[in-house]
Design a protein around this motif. Structure first.
Motif, PDB file in Angstrom:
ATOM      1  N   ALA A 133       3.757  -1.024   3.640  1.00  0.00           N
ATOM      2  CA  ALA A 133       3.124   0.280   3.453  1.00  0.00           C
ATOM      3  C   ALA A 133       4.202   1.324   3.171  1.00  0.00           C
ATOM      4  N   THR A 134       3.846   2.306   2.361  1.00  0.00           N
ATOM      5  CA  THR A 134       4.699   3.468   2.111  1.00  0.00           C
ATOM      6  C   THR A 134       3.853   4.710   2.348  1.00  0.00           C
ATOM      7  N   LEU A 135       4.366   5.625   3.179  1.00  0.00           N
ATOM      8  CA  LEU A 135       3.639   6.832   3.559  1.00  0.00           C
ATOM      9  C   LEU A 135       4.420   8.051   3.116  1.00  0.00           C
ATOM     10  N   MET A 136       3.746   9.014   2.490  1.00  0.00           N
ATOM     11  CA  MET A 136       4.433  10.229   2.046  1.00  0.00           C
ATOM     12  C   MET A 136       3.490  11.425   2.101  1.00  0.00           C
ATOM     13  N   GLY A 137       4.074  12.604   2.345  1.00  0.00           N
ATOM     14  CA  GLY A 137       3.300  13.834   2.333  1.00  0.00           C
ATOM     15  C   GLY A 137       2.156  13.831   3.316  1.00  0.00           C
ATOM     16  N   THR A 138       2.371  13.283   4.520  1.00  0.00           N
ATOM     17  CA  THR A 138       1.271  13.126   5.465  1.00  0.00           C
ATOM     18  C   THR A 138       1.764  13.376   6.874  1.00  0.00           C
ATOM     19  N   SER A 139       0.872  13.198   7.849  1.00  0.00           N
ATOM     20  CA  SER A 139       1.245  13.347   9.245  1.00  0.00           C
ATOM     21  C   SER A 139       0.784  12.126  10.019  1.00  0.00           C
TER      22      SER A 139
ATOM     23  N   GLY B  93      -2.006   8.925   2.713  1.00  0.00           N
ATOM     24  CA  GLY B  93      -1.103   8.430   3.738  1.00  0.00           C
ATOM     25  C   GLY B  93      -1.802   8.236   5.064  1.00  0.00           C
ATOM     26  N   MET B  94      -2.816   9.051   5.349  1.00  0.00           N
ATOM     27  CA  MET B  94      -3.611   8.863   6.566  1.00  0.00           C
ATOM     28  C   MET B  94      -4.515   7.637   6.429  1.00  0.00           C
ATOM     29  N   LEU B  95      -5.125   7.479   5.264  1.00  0.00           N
ATOM     30  CA  LEU B  95      -5.950   6.292   5.034  1.00  0.00           C
ATOM     31  C   LEU B  95      -5.105   5.028   5.128  1.00  0.00           C
ATOM     32  N   ALA B  96      -3.860   5.117   4.656  1.00  0.00           N
ATOM     33  CA  ALA B  96      -2.952   3.973   4.764  1.00  0.00           C
ATOM     34  C   ALA B  96      -2.638   3.665   6.225  1.00  0.00           C
ATOM     35  N   GLN B  97      -2.456   4.697   7.045  1.00  0.00           N
ATOM     36  CA  GLN B  97      -2.206   4.465   8.467  1.00  0.00           C
ATOM     37  C   GLN B  97      -3.409   3.815   9.146  1.00  0.00           C
ATOM     38  N   MET B  98      -4.606   4.248   8.789  1.00  0.00           N
ATOM     39  CA  MET B  98      -5.804   3.633   9.360  1.00  0.00           C
ATOM     40  C   MET B  98      -5.912   2.175   8.950  1.00  0.00           C
ATOM     41  N   THR B  99      -5.497   1.871   7.712  1.00  0.00           N
ATOM     42  CA  THR B  99      -5.506   0.486   7.254  1.00  0.00           C
ATOM     43  C   THR B  99      -4.441  -0.327   7.981  1.00  0.00           C
TER      44      THR B  99
ATOM     45  N   LEU C 298       0.844  -1.188   0.000  1.00  0.00           N
ATOM     46  CA  LEU C 298       0.000   0.000   0.000  1.00  0.00           C
ATOM     47  C   LEU C 298       0.885   1.245   0.000  1.00  0.00           C
ATOM     48  N   VAL C 299       0.577   2.187  -0.906  1.00  0.00           N
ATOM     49  CA  VAL C 299       1.318   3.451  -0.998  1.00  0.00           C
ATOM     50  C   VAL C 299       0.313   4.583  -0.907  1.00  0.00           C
ATOM     51  N   GLY C 300       0.481   5.460   0.093  1.00  0.00           N
ATOM     52  CA  GLY C 300      -0.462   6.548   0.294  1.00  0.00           C
ATOM     53  C   GLY C 300       0.206   7.904   0.332  1.00  0.00           C
ATOM     54  N   LEU C 301      -0.403   8.882  -0.335  1.00  0.00           N
ATOM     55  CA  LEU C 301       0.103  10.249  -0.393  1.00  0.00           C
ATOM     56  C   LEU C 301      -0.905  11.194   0.247  1.00  0.00           C
ATOM     57  N   SER C 302      -0.438  12.066   1.151  1.00  0.00           N
ATOM     58  CA  SER C 302      -1.258  13.098   1.771  1.00  0.00           C
ATOM     59  C   SER C 302      -2.408  12.453   2.542  1.00  0.00           C
ATOM     60  N   LEU C 303      -3.670  12.793   2.228  1.00  0.00           N
ATOM     61  CA  LEU C 303      -4.777  12.100   2.883  1.00  0.00           C
ATOM     62  C   LEU C 303      -4.651  10.596   2.668  1.00  0.00           C
TER      63      LEU C 303
ATOM     64  N   LEU D 213       7.630   2.131   5.012  1.00  0.00           N
ATOM     65  CA  LEU D 213       8.581   3.117   4.515  1.00  0.00           C
ATOM     66  C   LEU D 213       7.956   4.495   4.634  1.00  0.00           C
ATOM     67  N   VAL D 214       8.688   5.435   5.195  1.00  0.00           N
ATOM     68  CA  VAL D 214       8.245   6.823   5.278  1.00  0.00           C
ATOM     69  C   VAL D 214       9.131   7.653   4.358  1.00  0.00           C
ATOM     70  N   ILE D 215       8.508   8.344   3.411  1.00  0.00           N
ATOM     71  CA  ILE D 215       9.241   9.199   2.483  1.00  0.00           C
ATOM     72  C   ILE D 215       9.369  10.595   3.085  1.00  0.00           C
ATOM     73  N   ALA D 216      10.595  11.058   3.236  1.00  0.00           N
ATOM     74  CA  ALA D 216      10.855  12.414   3.710  1.00  0.00           C
ATOM     75  C   ALA D 216      11.053  13.323   2.508  1.00  0.00           C
ATOM     76  N   ALA D 217      10.290  14.416   2.471  1.00  0.00           N
ATOM     77  CA  ALA D 217      10.355  15.375   1.366  1.00  0.00           C
ATOM     78  C   ALA D 217      10.831  16.717   1.922  1.00  0.00           C
ATOM     79  N   PRO D 218      12.055  17.120   1.632  1.00  0.00           N
ATOM     80  CA  PRO D 218      12.607  18.325   2.269  1.00  0.00           C
ATOM     81  C   PRO D 218      11.910  19.617   1.887  1.00  0.00           C
ATOM     82  N   ALA D 219      11.217  19.653   0.734  1.00  0.00           N
ATOM     83  CA  ALA D 219      10.523  20.872   0.303  1.00  0.00           C
ATOM     84  C   ALA D 219       9.030  20.823   0.604  1.00  0.00           C
ATOM     85  N   GLU D 220       8.606  19.865   1.403  1.00  0.00           N
ATOM     86  CA  GLU D 220       7.189  19.665   1.719  1.00  0.00           C
ATOM     87  C   GLU D 220       6.588  20.895   2.416  1.00  0.00           C
ATOM     88  N   PRO D 221       5.534  21.532   1.818  1.00  0.00           N
ATOM     89  CA  PRO D 221       4.938  22.717   2.438  1.00  0.00           C
ATOM     90  C   PRO D 221       3.665  22.429   3.243  1.00  0.00           C
ATOM     91  N   VAL D 222       3.099  21.225   3.124  1.00  0.00           N
ATOM     92  CA  VAL D 222       1.855  20.905   3.825  1.00  0.00           C
ATOM     93  C   VAL D 222       2.160  20.229   5.161  1.00  0.00           C
TER      94      VAL D 222
END
Length: 295
Positions: A121-127, A104-110, A97-102, A235-244
């Motif tokens: 699971a891979t999570l990116m652009g999320t909290s 990534g939250m849905l992936a965490q709930m799963t 499972l790969v989730g971006l932004s929201l 896997l957690v993707i770190a994005a150094p220019a992430e503004p959200v």
């Protein structure tokens, strides 16, 4: 191959697309809020499909899926349930499972609610959906509520009213939105995002702007204890220019979610421009390739 799947709510259908070998390990892509599955760029999908049976889908109120919110309001938890519904509808017992932004939250709930359905699971652009404080490298802690917030230029754009000036004007508005989300570390490829949004509008059949996900009930999303006890390789993707969800949000996720590790994609923000496709695909494939296949 395209296929519609019935959601758990009667009368709601979800559009899905599959690409890659049917007998390859399945990998489900989950997009962000108000984003069609076509928001996953073709070159990235193709790179992943060289090794996986890749599935992407349209959330409710996006793309070719049902747009029910005005008559049938739903919760963010229902969007999380759709993740498992897609797997069930395609006859997939377990998937990467790969989730971006929201997504990534849905992936965490799963991860928390249905770990038996996931290979990785891979999570990116999320909290993190966790109240666990962030621990800095020096050992001091930061409460979740004090982590950096959304960049002012993003909030300003989100606050602007959206007016209908025609399809091309809407494309340009969306390109301007991507420009802000992409951050300032990589050159911005306006032509790429313009073509992406034109494909999404053609796929959807209209250029209306959806707002359902921003109005959906967000209660009951926290999964602090379950995520801390996670055993699914993550896997957690770190994005150094992430503004959200700027750093150290990715670092916090890697601490709050058990069995998680962090990989940084240079220059990446809250968007998927061509410059990040190859390193992002490589990071995801290295992660999924290191996990034993589903039994």
């Amino acid at each position: 191959m395209q296929q519609f799947i019935d959601a758990s709510t009667p009368g709601i259908r979800l559009w899905t697309e599959q690409r890659g070998p049917a007998d390859a390990p399945p990998l489900l892509l989950v997009m962000g809020a108000q984003a069609s599955g076509l928001g996953w760029p073709e070159p990235l999908v193709d790179a992943l499909a060289a090794h996986h049976r890749v599935i992407r889908y349209d959330h409710r109120d996006t793309g070719r899926s049902s747009w029910p919110f005005e008559e049938q309001p739903y919760r963010i938890a229902d969007l999380a349930a759709d993740v498992v519904t897609v797997l069930d509808g395609l006859g997939i017992p377990r998937a990467h499972l790969v989730g971006l932004s929201l997504g990534g939250m849905l992936a965490q709930m799963t991860l928390a609610d249905h770990p038996d359905r996931l290979i990785s699971a891979t999570l990116m652009g999320t909290s993190a959906l966790s109240t666990t404080p962030y621990t800095r490298p020096d050992g001091t802690t930061v409460p979740v509520g004090e982590l950096p917030g959304i960049a002012p230029e993003v909030l300003e754009m989100w606050a602007r009213p959206v007016e209908d000036h025609g399809a091309e004007a809407e494309v340009e508005r969306r390109v301007a939105h991507w420009r802000v989300l992409a951050g300032d570390l990589l050159p911005f490829d306006a032509g790429f995002f313009r073509a992406l949004e034109r494909r999404i509008i053609e796929h959807t059949g209209h250029y209306r702007v959806g707002t359902a996900h921003g109005r959906a009930d967000v209660s009951g999303m926290l999964r602090t204890d379950a995520l801390a006890g996670n055993r699914v390789p993550t896997l957690v993707i770190a994005a150094p220019a992430e503004p959200v969800f700027p750093p150290p949000h990715p670092q916090h996720i890697a601490q709050a979610v058990g069995n998680a590790r962090l990989v940084e994609i240079p220059g990446m923000g809250h968007a998927l421009p061509p410059a990040v496709h190859a390193p992002l695909a490589a990071a995801i494939l290295a992660h999924t390739g290191a996990v034993p296949p589903a039994g």
